[in-house]
Enzyme design. Sequence first.
Site, PDB file in Angstrom:
ATOM      1  N   TYR A   1       0.848  -1.210   0.000  1.00  0.00           N
ATOM      2  CA  TYR A   1       0.000   0.000   0.000  1.00  0.00           C
ATOM      3  C   TYR A   1       0.879   1.255   0.000  1.00  0.00           C
ATOM      4  O   TYR A   1       0.616   2.211  -0.745  1.00  0.00           O
ATOM      5  CB  TYR A   1      -0.879  -0.070   1.242  1.00  0.00           C
TER       6      TYR A   1
ATOM      7  N   LYS B   1       0.777   4.000  -3.002  1.00  0.00           N
ATOM      8  CA  LYS B   1       0.390   5.400  -2.754  1.00  0.00           C
ATOM      9  C   LYS B   1       1.548   6.351  -3.088  1.00  0.00           C
ATOM     10  O   LYS B   1       1.298   7.473  -3.564  1.00  0.00           O
ATOM     11  CB  LYS B   1      -0.070   5.578  -1.305  1.00  0.00           C
TER      12      LYS B   1
HETATM   13  P1  NAD Z   1     -13.576   2.239   1.719  1.00  0.00           P
HETATM   14  O1  NAD Z   1     -13.140   0.821   1.752  1.00  0.00           O
HETATM   15  O2  NAD Z   1     -14.685   2.703   2.613  1.00  0.00           O
HETATM   16  O3  NAD Z   1     -13.954   2.671   0.214  1.00  0.00           O
HETATM   17  C1  NAD Z   1     -13.203   2.273  -0.904  1.00  0.00           C
HETATM   18  C2  NAD Z   1     -14.163   2.098  -2.072  1.00  0.00           C
HETATM   19  O4  NAD Z   1     -13.394   1.709  -3.218  1.00  0.00           O
HETATM   20  C3  NAD Z   1     -15.208   1.011  -1.826  1.00  0.00           C
HETATM   21  O5  NAD Z   1     -16.516   1.520  -2.048  1.00  0.00           O
HETATM   22  C4  NAD Z   1     -14.833  -0.068  -2.825  1.00  0.00           C
HETATM   23  O6  NAD Z   1     -15.954  -0.802  -3.315  1.00  0.00           O
HETATM   24  C5  NAD Z   1     -14.147   0.737  -3.920  1.00  0.00           C
HETATM   25  N1  NAD Z   1     -13.281  -0.112  -4.746  1.00  0.00           N
HETATM   26  C6  NAD Z   1     -12.395  -1.055  -4.312  1.00  0.00           C
HETATM   27  N2  NAD Z   1     -11.827  -1.679  -5.348  1.00  0.00           N
HETATM   28  C7  NAD Z   1     -12.356  -1.122  -6.477  1.00  0.00           C
HETATM   29  C8  NAD Z   1     -12.171  -1.356  -7.858  1.00  0.00           C
HETATM   30  N3  NAD Z   1     -11.337  -2.317  -8.328  1.00  0.00           N
HETATM   31  N4  NAD Z   1     -12.864  -0.614  -8.743  1.00  0.00           N
HETATM   32  C9  NAD Z   1     -13.722   0.345  -8.300  1.00  0.00           C
HETATM   33  N5  NAD Z   1     -13.948   0.602  -6.999  1.00  0.00           N
HETATM   34  C10 NAD Z   1     -13.272  -0.126  -6.094  1.00  0.00           C
HETATM   35  O7  NAD Z   1     -12.258   3.072   1.992  1.00  0.00           O
HETATM   36  P2  NAD Z   1     -12.048   4.611   2.354  1.00  0.00           P
HETATM   37  O8  NAD Z   1     -11.493   4.658   3.715  1.00  0.00           O
HETATM   38  O9  NAD Z   1     -13.253   5.395   1.998  1.00  0.00           O
HETATM   39  O10 NAD Z   1     -10.842   4.945   1.360  1.00  0.00           O
HETATM   40  C11 NAD Z   1     -10.954   5.846   0.276  1.00  0.00           C
HETATM   41  C12 NAD Z   1      -9.562   6.235  -0.177  1.00  0.00           C
HETATM   42  O11 NAD Z   1      -8.888   6.927   0.879  1.00  0.00           O
HETATM   43  C13 NAD Z   1      -8.659   5.054  -0.543  1.00  0.00           C
HETATM   44  O12 NAD Z   1      -7.884   5.375  -1.680  1.00  0.00           O
HETATM   45  C14 NAD Z   1      -7.771   4.915   0.672  1.00  0.00           C
HETATM   46  O13 NAD Z   1      -6.548   4.304   0.351  1.00  0.00           O
HETATM   47  C15 NAD Z   1      -7.604   6.360   1.074  1.00  0.00           C
HETATM   48  N6  NAD Z   1      -7.223   6.561   2.476  1.00  0.00           N
HETATM   49  C16 NAD Z   1      -8.005   6.107   3.492  1.00  0.00           C
HETATM   50  C17 NAD Z   1      -7.607   6.336   4.810  1.00  0.00           C
HETATM   51  C18 NAD Z   1      -8.415   5.852   5.973  1.00  0.00           C
HETATM   52  O14 NAD Z   1      -7.889   5.921   7.110  1.00  0.00           O
HETATM   53  N7  NAD Z   1      -9.628   5.405   5.796  1.00  0.00           N
HETATM   54  C19 NAD Z   1      -6.406   7.021   5.073  1.00  0.00           C
HETATM   55  C20 NAD Z   1      -5.639   7.465   4.003  1.00  0.00           C
HETATM   56  C21 NAD Z   1      -6.057   7.238   2.703  1.00  0.00           C
END
Ligand code: NAD
Length: 249
Positions: free
Chosen positions: A150, A154
Site C-alpha cells: 500500500y 500510494k
Molecule cells: P472504503 O473501503 O470505505 O472505500 C473504498 C471504495 O473503493 C469502496 O466503495 C470499494 O468498493 C471501492 N473499490 C475497491 N476496489 C475497487 C475497484 N477495483 N474498482 C472500483 N472501486 C473499487 O475506503 P475509504 O477509507 O473510503 O478509502 C478511500 C480512499 O482513501 C482510498 O484510496 C484509501 O486508500 C484512502 N485513504 C483512506 C484512509 C483511511 O484511514 N480510511 C487514510 C488514508 C487514505
Amino acid sequence: MQKIAVITGAGGGIGARLAYQLATDGCDIAALDINQQAAQVTVDTLLSLGVKATAIAVDITDEDSVNDAIAQVKVDLGLPNILVNCAGIMRSRMLSKMTVDDWDIVQNVNLRGTFLVTRAVAACMREAQWGRIVNIASTAVLGYAGAANYAAAKAGVVAFTKTLALELGRFNVTANAIAPGFIATDMTKNVALKTGTDFAQMELDQAAKIPVGRNGTPDDIANAVSFFVSEKSGFVSGQLLYLTGGPVT
Ligand code: NAD
C-alpha cells in the site's frame, strides 16, 4: 461551464462524502464503484441537491471496464472535467508474509486503477481545455510497517500526480494529491478486525498522537477536495497536502 465530477470509490466512506460535497458545490456527479449498489446509495443521497447524478459500476483495474464507464459518464452527464481518484484497498501483512497476490491487487487497484481512470478522463479534460484532478494518497507514503504494498502504491500515486501536473498544465488542468492519516471508514475497521484490535481503542490511540487532538474525518477531506477542484485553485498543481492535524514526521 457546468462542472461534471467523476468520483471513484464513491460507494465507500470517504468517496460518498466527497460526492455529497461536490454536489453541494454544484457539480453533477458520476459515482463510480465496483459495488454498484453502494454507488447507487450515494447517488440517492444527492437527489435533493438539484444536481444530476449517476451510479456506474466499474472495476478500475480493468481497462475495458474503465473505458466503458467513462463513455457512460459522457452519455449520462456530458464531458467530465473533474476527477477524484478515491477507490483504494489495503491487504496488509508484514513483508515476510506478504504474497505476490497481496502485492499485485494493491498495486492494481490503487496505482494501475488511478492511471486507467485518469487517462480516460484526462482526454475529456483536454477536449474541454479545463480540468481538476485530485488523487487520494495516504500518509503511508512516508512508510507503513505491515503495508509495504500500500505504501509503495500510494507513493506511486504521488509521483503520478506530479507528472500529471507537468503534462496537463498547458490544457488548464491541475492535479493534486491528498495524504490523509487515519480516518474511520470500512477500510480502517477491516484493519482493526484483521489485527484483532478493538476499533474504539484504535480511534483513541490514533487521536492521542495528533496535535489537534482528534482524528481526521471524511469532512476534512471533503473540504480540501472542494478547494482543489474549484476555480480558486488554478495556480495550485502538483502538490501533496498532508491532512494530519499537525506536521508529519
Ligand atoms: P472504503 O473501503 O470505505 O472505500 C473504498 C471504495 O473503493 C469502496 O466503495 C470499494 O468498493 C471501492 N473499490 C475497491 N476496489 C475497487 C475497484 N477495483 N474498482 C472500483 N472501486 C473499487 O475506503 P475509504 O477509507 O473510503 O478509502 C478511500 C480512499 O482513501 C482510498 O484510496 C484509501 O486508500 C484512502 N485513504 C483512506 C484512509 C483511511 O484511514 N480510511 C487514510 C488514508 C487514505
